[in-house]
Scaffold this motif. Structure first.
Motif, PDB file in Angstrom:
ATOM      1  N   ALA A   1      -3.312  11.847  -4.533  1.00 53.75           N
ATOM      2  CA  ALA A   1      -2.200  11.536  -5.444  1.00 53.75           C
ATOM      3  C   ALA A   1      -2.735  11.211  -6.843  1.00 53.75           C
ATOM      4  CB  ALA A   1      -1.379  10.387  -4.884  1.00 53.75           C
ATOM      5  N   LYS A   2      -3.883  10.509  -6.865  1.00 58.63           N
ATOM      6  CA  LYS A   2      -4.509  10.160  -8.144  1.00 58.63           C
ATOM      7  C   LYS A   2      -4.799  11.402  -8.976  1.00 58.63           C
ATOM      8  CE  LYS A   2      -8.570   7.933  -7.728  1.00 58.63           C
ATOM      9  NZ  LYS A   2      -9.372   6.957  -6.962  1.00 58.63           N
ATOM     10  N   ARG A   3      -5.130  12.492  -8.291  1.00 63.13           N
ATOM     11  CA  ARG A   3      -5.456  13.758  -8.983  1.00 63.13           C
ATOM     12  C   ARG A   3      -4.249  14.691  -9.027  1.00 63.13           C
ATOM     13  NH1 ARG A   3      -9.642  11.724  -6.217  1.00 63.13           N
ATOM     14  NH2 ARG A   3     -11.724  11.812  -7.148  1.00 63.13           N
ATOM     15  N   ASP A   4      -3.122  14.193  -8.564  1.00 61.28           N
ATOM     16  CA  ASP A   4      -1.873  14.969  -8.531  1.00 61.28           C
ATOM     17  C   ASP A   4      -2.026  16.253  -7.707  1.00 61.28           C
ATOM     18  OD1 ASP A   4       0.811  15.153  -9.079  1.00 61.28           O
ATOM     19  OD2 ASP A   4       0.522  16.376 -10.879  1.00 61.28           O
TER      20      ASP A   4
ATOM     21  N   GLN B   1       5.839   9.596   1.485  1.00 54.82           N
ATOM     22  CA  GLN B   1       5.096   9.532   0.216  1.00 54.82           C
ATOM     23  C   GLN B   1       5.475  10.725  -0.662  1.00 54.82           C
ATOM     24  OE1 GLN B   1       3.496   7.066  -0.708  1.00 54.82           O
ATOM     25  NE2 GLN B   1       2.752   5.953   1.091  1.00 54.82           N
TER      26      GLN B   1
ATOM     27  N   TYR C   1      -4.732  10.024   1.008  1.00 50.32           N
ATOM     28  CA  TYR C   1      -3.541  10.295   0.204  1.00 50.32           C
ATOM     29  C   TYR C   1      -3.729   9.745  -1.221  1.00 50.32           C
ATOM     30  CZ  TYR C   1       1.141  10.191  -1.684  1.00 50.32           C
ATOM     31  OH  TYR C   1       2.218  10.363  -2.515  1.00 50.32           O
ATOM     32  N   GLY C   2      -4.270   8.516  -1.299  1.00 48.97           N
ATOM     33  CA  GLY C   2      -4.451   7.873  -2.607  1.00 48.97           C
ATOM     34  C   GLY C   2      -5.344   8.711  -3.515  1.00 48.97           C
ATOM     35  N   GLU C   3      -6.429   9.232  -2.955  1.00 43.05           N
ATOM     36  CA  GLU C   3      -7.353  10.037  -3.760  1.00 43.05           C
ATOM     37  C   GLU C   3      -6.686  11.330  -4.237  1.00 43.05           C
ATOM     38  OE1 GLU C   3     -10.581   9.237  -4.777  1.00 43.05           O
ATOM     39  OE2 GLU C   3      -9.761   7.316  -4.128  1.00 43.05           O
TER      40      GLU C   3
ATOM     41  N   SER D   1       0.820  -1.210   0.000  1.00 49.34           N
ATOM     42  CA  SER D   1       0.000   0.000   0.000  1.00 49.34           C
ATOM     43  C   SER D   1       0.852   1.258   0.000  1.00 49.34           C
ATOM     44  CB  SER D   1      -0.928   0.014   1.213  1.00 49.34           C
ATOM     45  OG  SER D   1      -0.198   0.349   2.378  1.00 49.34           O
TER      46      SER D   1
ATOM     47  N   TYR E   1      -6.294   6.050   2.243  1.00 49.27           N
ATOM     48  CA  TYR E   1      -7.355   6.383   1.287  1.00 49.27           C
ATOM     49  C   TYR E   1      -7.244   7.847   0.854  1.00 49.27           C
ATOM     50  CZ  TYR E   1     -11.883   7.672  -0.585  1.00 49.27           C
ATOM     51  OH  TYR E   1     -12.874   8.180  -1.402  1.00 49.27           O
TER      52      TYR E   1
ATOM     53  N   ASP F   1     -14.862  13.581  -0.107  1.00 51.51           N
ATOM     54  CA  ASP F   1     -15.150  13.100  -1.470  1.00 51.51           C
ATOM     55  C   ASP F   1     -15.914  14.158  -2.267  1.00 51.51           C
ATOM     56  OD1 ASP F   1     -13.893  10.702  -0.907  1.00 51.51           O
ATOM     57  OD2 ASP F   1     -15.744   9.670  -0.342  1.00 51.51           O
TER      58      ASP F   1
ATOM     59  N   ARG G   1       4.032  12.588  -2.909  1.00 51.93           N
ATOM     60  CA  ARG G   1       3.161  13.741  -3.170  1.00 51.93           C
ATOM     61  C   ARG G   1       2.947  14.574  -1.911  1.00 51.93           C
ATOM     62  NH1 ARG G   1       3.520  17.151  -5.790  1.00 51.93           N
ATOM     63  NH2 ARG G   1       2.218  17.888  -7.493  1.00 51.93           N
TER      64      ARG G   1
END
Ligand code: SF4
Ligand code: SF4
Length: 471
Positions: free
Chosen positions: A271-274, A319, A267-269, A9, A265, A223, A321
């Protein structure tokens, strides 16, 4: 989730490369017990790059807890001379990001930061502050704009580098004390009154350079805010992130409350959007600097010279980002220790991440009060020192000195001895840590503190529990 999944992860794999220097007698060396020894470099800070190319130090200075003239009374005047000294030292050692808000330190933080930084060249520092319009009375467009404009005056600047909607995701409370659902509070504070549109305009005019938000509580609001990214173009987002929250945020939440979502979760959201990530609570309100013995043993076995806090800062910055890790540093020793950890930041190895994963699993199983010492609940009208009471309770839990159950008639002599020992340790420490007229038994359950707490702690309920244990 097992250890392998935890590592996966994190996308772990980096190898440690840098050894930290040993101590000497230079003025840059901390003498304080409990902190790592060694030079504090002036030119080794790790920097990351913001949305518009800003070079941001990986360690940011949170102006949430500041030194006071009377160190035992946080309501006494701020010690501006000490604050100036901390800011000067931080800048001289490569830190360039300072974070505040209109609410911090009983609304004195922005002014204090303005005084400290106006003594430096504007290009030597970056300022982050927030629209802290939590009070129902200033959910209006006019009230919020007034707060926005006052930040410029107090900070003595004509542009703000990073501006945030403060604490989205928390419930609101109207003037009659009725709770307002977190989503309705988000729309009421920032959307329906046109304030978000106003801030987007201010960014276009260059008065704020980056627009973001800070999140606590209901993940549906996080969200929802991210779903607006195509329109708003969030430049950064502030989340609570540490090696406990990564996968165990739920274990820290109050019973019946949602608590923040896992930072894995969040961070992932982002990072996905930079979207660059600001980190708050890398030490979980100081809790990760005073760990249970099993964790202390493990960390000291690996890095005897390094502080417990250094592990948390290395994790928070691990991480890619993550743009900056905010820390409230009231004392020079804290500042030096954290500067040293981030100068440069040393990535964690797979093995080190596995150790932190194991510690997190065990730690999440211990029942601590998730107080981060943010002070929003203070002052209590009845004089309670809420964060210090909780800090003492958590310390006692970590040291195995909390009385968990009443002693039964059938208790063995060994159980009776352990009970008496825990009880003595709890009470002696309690009276040392908290003045008698500021202890849990003074709580009358008025509930005034409840809407202030970003961790949604049932403060009067916890006071009752602590009072019962200390009787
Ligand atoms: S509920 Fe207790 S701790 Fe909270 S403000 Fe009232 S008296 Fe103080
Ligand atoms: S009880 Fe809540 S509001 Fe008060 S210091 Fe702790 S986290 Fe902050």
């Amino acid at each position: 989730m097992n250890r392998r999944d935890f590592l996966k992860s994190l996308g772990a794999g980096a190898l440690a490369t840098t050894a930290l220097a040993a101590g000497c007698d230079s003025p840059n060396q901390t003498q304080a017990e409990g902190f790592a020894l060694g030079e504090v470099p002036t030119d080794k800070m790790t920097y990351r790059t913001g949305t518009h190319g800003e070079k941001v130090s990986l360690l940011g200075f949170g102006f949430m807890r500041l030194p006071t003239v009377d160190p035992d009374d946080r309501r006494s005047d701020l010690d501006q001379e000490a604050i100036n000294g901390l800011a000067d030292y931080a800048i001289a050692h490569g830190l360039n990001l300072f974070d505040t808000s209109p609410r911090y330190c009983q609304a004195r933080s922005e002014t204090s930061l303005g005084i400290a930084l106006s003594r430096h060249k504007r290009e030597d520092y970056l300022i982050s502050t927030k629209l802290s319009n939590q009070s129902y009375d200033i959910w209006t467009r006019e009230g919020s704009i007034k707060m926005f404009e006052e930040s410029f005056e107090k900070l003595q600047v004509d542009y703000i580098d990073f501006y945030m909607l403060h604490c989205i995701g928390l419930p609101g409370r109207d003037n009659e004390g009725n709770t307002i659902d977190p989503m309705k509070a988000f729309y009421g504070r920032f959307i329906d009154n046109g304030i978000l549109d106003f801030l987007i305009e201010q960014r276009a005019k260059g008065r704020i350079r980056n627009l973001g938000f800070s999140y606590h509580g209901d993940v549906k609001v996080f969200d929802e805010a991210l779903s607006m990214h195509d329109k708003v173009h969030w430049d950064h987002v502030l989340i609570q992130h540490n090696y406990i929250n990564w996968q165990h945020a739920g274990a820290l939440a109050e019973e019946g409350e949602t608590g923040d979502a896992n930072s894995q979760y969040l961070y992932g959201e982002l990072a996905k959007r930079d979207i660059p990530v600001f980190v708050m609570e890398p030490l979980l309100g100081g809790q990760l600097a005073t760990l249970p013995q099993f964790a202390v043993d493990e960390m000291k076995r690996r890095e005897p010279e390094q502080s417990l806090a250094s592990w948390a800062f290395r994790f928070a910055g691990n991480q890619p980002r993550v743009l900056t890790v905010l820390s409230g540093m009231t004392y020079m020793e804290h500042l030096q220790d954290n500067l040293r950890t981030m100068s440069p930041h040393k990535p964690l190895t797979d093995e080190e991440l596995a150790m932190l994963s194991d510690i997190a699993v065990r730690y999440a199983g211990i029942s601590l009060i998730p107080c981060t010492n943010c002070q929003y609940c203070m002052p209590c009208p009845y004089g309670l020192d809420i964060p210090t009471i909780f800090a003492h309770y958590n310390k006692m839990v970590n040291e195995g000195n909390v009385i968990t159950d009443d002693l039964s008639e059938a208790a063995s002599s060994e159980e009776r001895r352990a009970y008496r020992k825990a009880r003595r340790a709890f009470l002696v420490g309690y009276n040392r840590a908290v003045e008698p007229d500021r202890q849990a038994d003074r709580c009358i359950g008025c509930g005034k503190c409840l809407p202030e707490c970003p961790q949604q702690i049932d403060i009067p309920g916890k006071m009752l529990m602590i009072e019962e244990k200390s009787n």
